[in-house]
Design a protein around this motif. Structure first.
Motif, PDB file in Angstrom:
ATOM      1  N   ALA A  91     -64.482   5.880  -1.941  1.00 23.35           N
ATOM      2  CA  ALA A  91     -64.357   7.305  -1.634  1.00 23.35           C
ATOM      3  C   ALA A  91     -64.422   7.531  -0.120  1.00 23.35           C
ATOM      4  N   ASN A 294     -57.358   2.951  -9.578  1.00 24.39           N
ATOM      5  CA  ASN A 294     -57.125   4.291  -9.061  1.00 24.39           C
ATOM      6  C   ASN A 294     -57.328   5.307 -10.178  1.00 24.39           C
ATOM      7  N   ARG A 295     -57.446   6.563  -9.811  1.00 15.69           N
ATOM      8  CA  ARG A 295     -57.670   7.625 -10.783  1.00 15.69           C
ATOM      9  C   ARG A 295     -56.528   7.656 -11.809  1.00 15.69           C
ATOM     10  N   ARG A 298     -52.381  10.592 -12.844  1.00 11.19           N
ATOM     11  CA  ARG A 298     -51.244  10.414 -11.953  1.00 11.19           C
ATOM     12  C   ARG A 298     -50.119   9.756 -12.746  1.00 11.19           C
ATOM     13  N   MET A 328     -61.457   6.379  -5.922  1.00 14.67           N
ATOM     14  CA  MET A 328     -61.033   7.755  -5.664  1.00 14.67           C
ATOM     15  C   MET A 328     -59.799   7.894  -4.785  1.00 14.67           C
ATOM     16  N   GLU A 329     -59.224   6.806  -4.319  1.00 10.83           N
ATOM     17  CA  GLU A 329     -58.112   6.879  -3.361  1.00 10.83           C
ATOM     18  C   GLU A 329     -56.917   7.627  -3.957  1.00 10.83           C
ATOM     19  N   GLY A 330     -56.293   8.479  -3.143  1.00  9.28           N
ATOM     20  CA  GLY A 330     -55.130   9.222  -3.601  1.00  9.28           C
ATOM     21  C   GLY A 330     -55.107  10.623  -3.030  1.00  9.28           C
ATOM     22  N   GLU A 333     -58.285  13.301  -2.396  1.00 10.57           N
ATOM     23  CA  GLU A 333     -59.295  12.441  -3.002  1.00 10.57           C
ATOM     24  C   GLU A 333     -60.723  12.944  -2.843  1.00 10.57           C
ATOM     25  N   ARG A 334     -61.045  13.579  -1.723  1.00 11.05           N
ATOM     26  CA  ARG A 334     -62.422  14.018  -1.551  1.00 11.05           C
ATOM     27  C   ARG A 334     -62.771  15.137  -2.530  1.00 11.05           C
ATOM     28  N   ASN A 336     -61.252  15.787  -5.326  1.00 15.21           N
ATOM     29  CA  ASN A 336     -61.122  15.288  -6.689  1.00 15.21           C
ATOM     30  C   ASN A 336     -62.212  14.316  -7.094  1.00 15.21           C
ATOM     31  N   THR A 337     -63.020  13.861  -6.153  1.00 11.29           N
ATOM     32  CA  THR A 337     -64.104  12.938  -6.493  1.00 11.29           C
ATOM     33  C   THR A 337     -65.092  13.571  -7.465  1.00 11.29           C
TER      34      THR A 337
END
Length: 431
Positions: A91, A294-295, A298, A328-330, A333-334, A336-337
């Motif tokens: 994150a 990754n999350r 997507r 959390m990358e994407g 991202e912050r 959406n964490t």
């Protein structure tokens, strides 16, 4: 002149908003929580549980039916659920506050090779984004740099602190590398063909990585007369005290990344992203390589992937014996964490057992980050970092926290968002 004006505007805005709540005081008396369904984070569930903690550490985990003296304040949590604090891997919380304001963006350093750059010292413990994690049970995070070929080092923090020193749980846990892709697209704005095609420079890029590892290893093994900070920072990769987190997708790329690191003498490897990892599962199991996915919310990267590929990959990898977590990358991202528990819930809705899905953001993450001696599960001797939820915390309908503790400290669940919600709820209630 424009830069000066933008900087002044930024500090004016920051100065006219409320800071994060004051971090909670240390635990001064014991607490006993009884009657709740306890999800221990290791796959076990205790109905009608009793959890006790004192001085920031868990002192008892068991059934409330046992005749054992309760300690300190007793909390009746019958009908509710207890979970270990959720941990967000990979994150950038606290490194960026406002994307459009450069003065508040500290996630990416200039240069391609920066193993010596430490994300921890740039972490802003008073970030309003950070405080918005806690109402959903996200109480710890791996703060990770971005950019370049070698981005720098990450650190693990708890999310209720005065500053980065107070927040730190594990300092400089890993070095992060962005592996090159074997395919590329032409730059359409220069008239190049935008179609996906093999990158002719891929082999050259891989060889440069091998050379960099070799040069660093030679430097560290020799009589060091002149300090070379980037090489010096890589010592932990070769002596096993640090992990190498490789951000990489694709069957060929993952194979090359793991093989290259192993040949360089780096044993502690973690794959981040991991699309295509199921195709090289045997290699990952052989070398004990974990995967931080990754999350799932997507689209798949490849046109050949199934429509639900991003939802089912966690089960595929888990079934093959690979240790899996969620990163959390994407995009966004912050912000959406805070949805971390619902990403685990999505994996559970697509074949993964609910308690196995919980492990993706608790015990599995703690093992991957090297903090499983203090966090990740509800066990005697570990930090009392946990929360009480009205319902299923992996479902947004049930994820309603009534209490949360970090190292035994009774933390605030109020945020800028909850204050606005209450404010406007009252406004429209009166009409």
């Amino acid at each position: 002149m424009k830069k000066i004006l933008y900087s002044l505007l930024f500090f004016f805005l920051i100065g006219n908003v409320n800071a994060q709540q004051t971090p909670a005081d240390k635990q001064t008396s014991a607490i006993s929580i009884e009657g709740a369904t306890a999800h221990l984070g290791n796959g076990e569930v205790i109905e009608n549980s009793l959890i006790m903690f004192n001085d920031g550490k868990i002192t008892f985990v068991g059934s409330a039916m046992l005749k054992i003296a309760r300690q300190g304040t007793i909390i009746n949590a019958k009908g509710k659920h207890i979970y270990p604090g959720f941990i967000a891997a990979n994150a950038t919380l606290g490194l960026v506050e406002i994307d459009a304001v450069k003065a508040s963006d500290d996630e990416d350093e200039i240069g391609l090779l920066n193993p010596h750059i430490r994300s921890l010292i740039a972490y802003n413990a008073e970030s309003k984004i950070v405080e918005s994690m806690r109402p959903n049970g996200v109480l710890m995070a791996q703060i990770t740099p971005r950019g370049g070929l070698v981005s720098g080092t990450s650190s693990i923090v708890q999310l209720d602190a005065w500053n980065w020193e107070d927040a730190a749980l594990k300092v400089d846990d890993a070095i992060h590398m962005n592996w090159p892709g074997s395919f590329t697209r032409g730059r359409w704005w220069l008239g190049e063909d935008p179609a996906l095609k093999a990158d002719p420079k891929y082999s050259e890029n891989v060889e440069s990585i091998k050379s960099y590892f070799a040069n660093a290893k030679t430097y560290l093994a020799g009589n060091i007369e002149k300090t070379h900070l980037p090489y010096k920072a890589m010592k932990g990769l070769f002596d096993g005290s640090q992990k190498l987190f490789i951000h990489v997708n694709g069957e060929k790329e993952i194979t090359d990344a793991v093989t290259t690191a192993k040949e360089a003498g780096i044993d502690n490897i973690v794959i981040l992203g991991g699309e295509g990892a199921e195709s090289v599962a045997d290699l990952l199991v052989k070398h004990n390589v974990a995967v931080v996915l990754n999350r799932p919310h997507r689209n798949p990267n490849s046109e050949d992937d199934a429509y639900d590929y991003t939802y089912t990959i966690a089960k595929k990898l888990t079934d093959k014996g690979i240790l899996v977590s969620i990163g959390m990358e994407g995009a966004m991202e912050r912000m959406n964490t805070r949805n971390l528990p619902f990403y685990a819930g999505t994996f559970a809705a697509h074949g993964l057992d609910k308690e196995e899905a919980l492990k993706l953001i608790t015990s599995n993450t703690a093992k991957i980050l090297g903090i499983d001696d203090m966090a990740g599960t509800l066990e005697v001797g570990k930090d009392a970092t946990l929360f009480i939820s009205d319902g299923d915390a992996l479902d947004m309908r049930g994820n309603i926290l009534s209490k949360a503790y970090i190292q035994g400290r009774d933390i605030s669940l109020e945020t800028h968002q909850t204050e606005l919600w209450k404010r406007y709820s009252e406004k429209y209630k009166s009409k």
